[in-house]
Write an enzyme that holds these catalytic residues in place. Structure first.
Site, PDB file in Angstrom:
ATOM      1  CB  CYS A  17       2.235  10.322   1.148  1.00  0.00           C
ATOM      2  SG  CYS A  17       0.544  10.894   0.923  1.00  0.00           S
ATOM      3  CG  HIS A  20       3.632   4.779   9.183  1.00  0.00           C
ATOM      4  ND1 HIS A  20       3.049   3.739   8.489  1.00  0.00           N
ATOM      5  CD2 HIS A  20       3.945   5.703   8.233  1.00  0.00           C
ATOM      6  CE1 HIS A  20       2.993   4.028   7.200  1.00  0.00           C
ATOM      7  NE2 HIS A  20       3.527   5.225   7.024  1.00  0.00           N
ATOM      8  CG  HIS A  24       7.455   7.728   5.452  1.00  0.00           C
ATOM      9  ND1 HIS A  24       7.289   7.228   4.185  1.00  0.00           N
ATOM     10  CD2 HIS A  24       6.258   7.577   6.069  1.00  0.00           C
ATOM     11  CE1 HIS A  24       6.039   6.804   4.038  1.00  0.00           C
ATOM     12  NE2 HIS A  24       5.378   7.015   5.174  1.00  0.00           N
ATOM     13  CG  ASN A  41       6.753   3.242   4.912  1.00  0.00           C
ATOM     14  OD1 ASN A  41       6.100   3.230   3.884  1.00  0.00           O
ATOM     15  ND2 ASN A  41       6.301   3.763   6.039  1.00  0.00           N
ATOM     16  NE  ARG A  90      -1.015   2.513   2.906  1.00  0.00           N
ATOM     17  CZ  ARG A  90      -0.450   3.617   3.361  1.00  0.00           C
ATOM     18  NH1 ARG A  90      -0.417   4.717   2.639  1.00  0.00           N
ATOM     19  NH2 ARG A  90       0.122   3.622   4.555  1.00  0.00           N
ATOM     20  CG  ASP A  91       3.401   4.268   2.934  1.00  0.00           C
ATOM     21  OD1 ASP A  91       3.822   5.027   2.056  1.00  0.00           O
ATOM     22  OD2 ASP A  91       3.289   4.624   4.129  1.00  0.00           O
TER      23      ASP A  91
HETATM   24  P1  HMG Z   1     -13.337  14.178  -1.869  1.00  0.00           P
HETATM   25  O1  HMG Z   1     -13.085  14.865  -3.170  1.00  0.00           O
HETATM   26  O2  HMG Z   1     -13.414  15.029  -0.656  1.00  0.00           O
HETATM   27  O3  HMG Z   1     -14.600  13.246  -1.846  1.00  0.00           O
HETATM   28  O4  HMG Z   1     -12.237  13.061  -1.736  1.00  0.00           O
HETATM   29  P2  HMG Z   1     -15.957  13.231  -2.587  1.00  0.00           P
HETATM   30  O5  HMG Z   1     -16.830  12.420  -1.728  1.00  0.00           O
HETATM   31  O6  HMG Z   1     -16.376  14.614  -3.011  1.00  0.00           O
HETATM   32  O7  HMG Z   1     -15.649  12.381  -3.923  1.00  0.00           O
HETATM   33  C1  HMG Z   1     -14.836  12.828  -4.995  1.00  0.00           C
HETATM   34  C2  HMG Z   1     -14.704  11.686  -5.997  1.00  0.00           C
HETATM   35  O8  HMG Z   1     -14.027  10.599  -5.382  1.00  0.00           O
HETATM   36  C3  HMG Z   1     -16.042  11.119  -6.452  1.00  0.00           C
HETATM   37  O9  HMG Z   1     -15.852  10.589  -7.766  1.00  0.00           O
HETATM   38  C4  HMG Z   1     -16.275   9.951  -5.516  1.00  0.00           C
HETATM   39  O10 HMG Z   1     -17.093   8.959  -6.043  1.00  0.00           O
HETATM   40  C5  HMG Z   1     -14.862   9.437  -5.367  1.00  0.00           C
HETATM   41  P3  HMG Z   1     -16.206  11.443  -9.097  1.00  0.00           P
HETATM   42  O11 HMG Z   1     -17.633  11.835  -8.928  1.00  0.00           O
HETATM   43  O12 HMG Z   1     -15.263  12.611  -9.100  1.00  0.00           O
HETATM   44  O13 HMG Z   1     -15.951  10.459 -10.177  1.00  0.00           O
HETATM   45  N1  HMG Z   1     -14.655   8.747  -4.097  1.00  0.00           N
HETATM   46  C6  HMG Z   1     -14.170   7.507  -4.009  1.00  0.00           C
HETATM   47  N2  HMG Z   1     -13.808   6.614  -4.945  1.00  0.00           N
HETATM   48  C7  HMG Z   1     -13.360   5.417  -4.503  1.00  0.00           C
HETATM   49  N3  HMG Z   1     -13.237   5.102  -3.190  1.00  0.00           N
HETATM   50  C8  HMG Z   1     -13.605   5.977  -2.244  1.00  0.00           C
HETATM   51  C9  HMG Z   1     -14.100   7.234  -2.640  1.00  0.00           C
HETATM   52  N4  HMG Z   1     -14.525   8.305  -1.949  1.00  0.00           N
HETATM   53  C10 HMG Z   1     -14.873   9.230  -2.852  1.00  0.00           C
HETATM   54  N5  HMG Z   1     -13.464   5.649  -0.960  1.00  0.00           N
HETATM   55  C11 HMG Z   1     -11.052  11.244  -0.751  1.00  0.00           C
HETATM   56  C12 HMG Z   1     -11.961  12.434  -0.522  1.00  0.00           C
HETATM   57  C13 HMG Z   1     -10.482  10.843   0.564  1.00  0.00           C
HETATM   58  C14 HMG Z   1     -11.842  10.106  -1.365  1.00  0.00           C
HETATM   59  C15 HMG Z   1      -9.926  11.648  -1.751  1.00  0.00           C
HETATM   60  O14 HMG Z   1      -9.367  12.870  -1.351  1.00  0.00           O
HETATM   61  C16 HMG Z   1      -8.847  10.604  -1.869  1.00  0.00           C
HETATM   62  O15 HMG Z   1      -9.067   9.525  -2.387  1.00  0.00           O
HETATM   63  N6  HMG Z   1      -7.615  10.925  -1.419  1.00  0.00           N
HETATM   64  C17 HMG Z   1      -6.486  10.018  -1.484  1.00  0.00           C
HETATM   65  C18 HMG Z   1      -5.969   9.789  -0.090  1.00  0.00           C
HETATM   66  C19 HMG Z   1      -4.818   8.779  -0.079  1.00  0.00           C
HETATM   67  O16 HMG Z   1      -4.953   7.646  -0.486  1.00  0.00           O
HETATM   68  N7  HMG Z   1      -3.630   9.222   0.425  1.00  0.00           N
HETATM   69  C20 HMG Z   1      -2.497   8.368   0.587  1.00  0.00           C
HETATM   70  C21 HMG Z   1      -2.658   7.482   1.787  1.00  0.00           C
HETATM   71  S1  HMG Z   1      -2.384   8.313   3.335  1.00  0.00           S
HETATM   72  C22 HMG Z   1      -0.681   8.143   3.634  1.00  0.00           C
HETATM   73  O17 HMG Z   1       0.044   7.715   2.760  1.00  0.00           O
HETATM   74  C23 HMG Z   1      -0.146   8.452   4.988  1.00  0.00           C
HETATM   75  C24 HMG Z   1       0.110   7.186   5.821  1.00  0.00           C
HETATM   76  O18 HMG Z   1       1.012   6.301   5.165  1.00  0.00           O
HETATM   77  C25 HMG Z   1       0.694   7.555   7.203  1.00  0.00           C
HETATM   78  C26 HMG Z   1       1.895   8.485   7.101  1.00  0.00           C
HETATM   79  O19 HMG Z   1       2.907   8.131   6.464  1.00  0.00           O
HETATM   80  O20 HMG Z   1       1.789   9.579   7.655  1.00  0.00           O
HETATM   81  C27 HMG Z   1      -1.202   6.412   6.063  1.00  0.00           C
HETATM   82 MG    MG Z   2       3.184   6.435   5.188  1.00  0.00          MG
END
Ligand code: HMG
Ligand code: MG
Length: 288
Positions: free
Chosen positions: A238, A205, A207, A247, A13-14
């Protein structure tokens, strides 16, 4: 008997969310299958997020459907909202992870809402998971530094950890998202967080941008943490956190923990095989 420390493997995933190349689903499945042979009890497989925002993981359901499930291994998926939760459950995720930020700037960049709004979005996820008996892991990003807001106040981290605990998370993983934290900063952050929850409910967690991750794990061990996230081949990052590197490398963490007298339960040769395969995925151009 040696004390146990668990490593949560997050490379599928990450790691793969941050690769410019779209890795074929079959290769992701093979990576997860290799990881399943290593002795990890938890593997973070994928995310159910917007495919427009993270095209690298648009095949989340296909990957979860394709893996060979090893008994005793929990296969986790990220779910930012109820839509993601329902998709993750339909695909057979054993555990879901909700992910918040301790800083507003990253919260907006990553999930397009404020920190307070994100907690409200997680509420129905936590409720549905509780009803269905699905464990929920929480993440807090930017626990020491934010690429948008600068240094993160320790009180902000403690506040978000407390909110995630109140939602029912079984564990909260503390993300040094851009890998710039040094041990003194991690220690100060942990001291604030340990005022609101116990070390047994926390994971680190970290990085590894600046090479401090192993020392950050050491300082976390001193404060009682016994769960750490890492990635084979040091994959990770990210797309919404400029400067975020991989990571901390699983092999390096396992070697350090064994050296310090902890038991990780890992088969190091199997981890090495998975790491070699993961490295081929990201250095595809050099290998093909
Ligand atoms: P949004 O724009 O606020 O949400 O996105 P929305 O409800 O207005 O929806 C926008 C569009 O996304 C729509 O589609 C929805 O259907 C779709 P459109 O009409 O444009 O075709 N949608 C989805 N599609 C699939 N699955 C869903 C979903 N929800 C809405 N669950 C949202 C909010 C969170 C969805 C968006 O901003 C997003 O996907 N962001 C990506 C976040 C992400 O994956 N980030 C990386 C992971 S976090 C990380 O890496 C940190 C971590 O490792 C810890 C660390 O290192 O600190 C965990
Ligand atoms: Mg991370």
């Amino acid at each position: 008997m040696r004390e146990q420390v668990s490593i949560v493997e997050v490379s599928p995933r990450d790691g793969l969310q941050n690769e410019s190349r779209l890795v074929p689903a079959a290769d992701k499945v093979h990576l997860v299958n290799l990881l399943s042979d290593c002795g990890f009890t938890r593997i973070e497989v994928t995310s159910f997020v917007s495919p427009k925002r993270v095209p690298q993981l648009a095949d989340a359901a296909e990957v979860l459907a394709g893996i060979t499930r090893r008994p005793g291994v929990t296969y986790t998926a990220l779910a930012p909202n109820i839509k993601g939760y329902e998709a993750a459950r339909a695909a057979g995720a054993d555990e879901v992870a909700i992910f918040a930020s301790a800083s507003e700037g990253f919260s907006w960049a990553n999930i397009n809402c404020s920190v307070a709004e994100s907690i409200e979005r997680f509420r129905p996820v936590a409720k549905a998971a509780a009803t269905e008996g699905i464990p929920v892991r929480g993440y807090v990003s930017c626990v020491v530094h934010c690429p948008y807001d600068g240094p993160t106040p320790t009180a902000a981290v403690a506040r978000v950890v407390a909110a995630l605990m109140e939602l029912g998370c079984r564990e909260v993983s503390l993300g040094d998202t851009i890998g710039r934290g040094v041990p003194a900063e991690i220690a100060a952050m942990l001291d604030a967080v340990l005022d609101v929850t116990s070390a047994a409910k926390l994971a680190g967690h970290y990085h590894d941008t600046d090479g401090h991750a192993l020392d950050n794990i050491r300082i976390s061990l001193e404060r009682g943490l016994r769960v750490f996230d890492s990635s084979v081949a040091g994959l990770g990052g990210c797309p919404f956190a400029p400067g975020a590197k991989g990571n901390v490398d699983t092999l390096a963490v396992a070697a350090m923990l064994e050296h310090e007298g902890y038991d990780t339960g890992l088969d190091i040769d199997a981890v090495r095989r998975a790491a070699e395969f993961a490295a081929r995925l990201i250095h595809f151009d050099e290998w093909s």
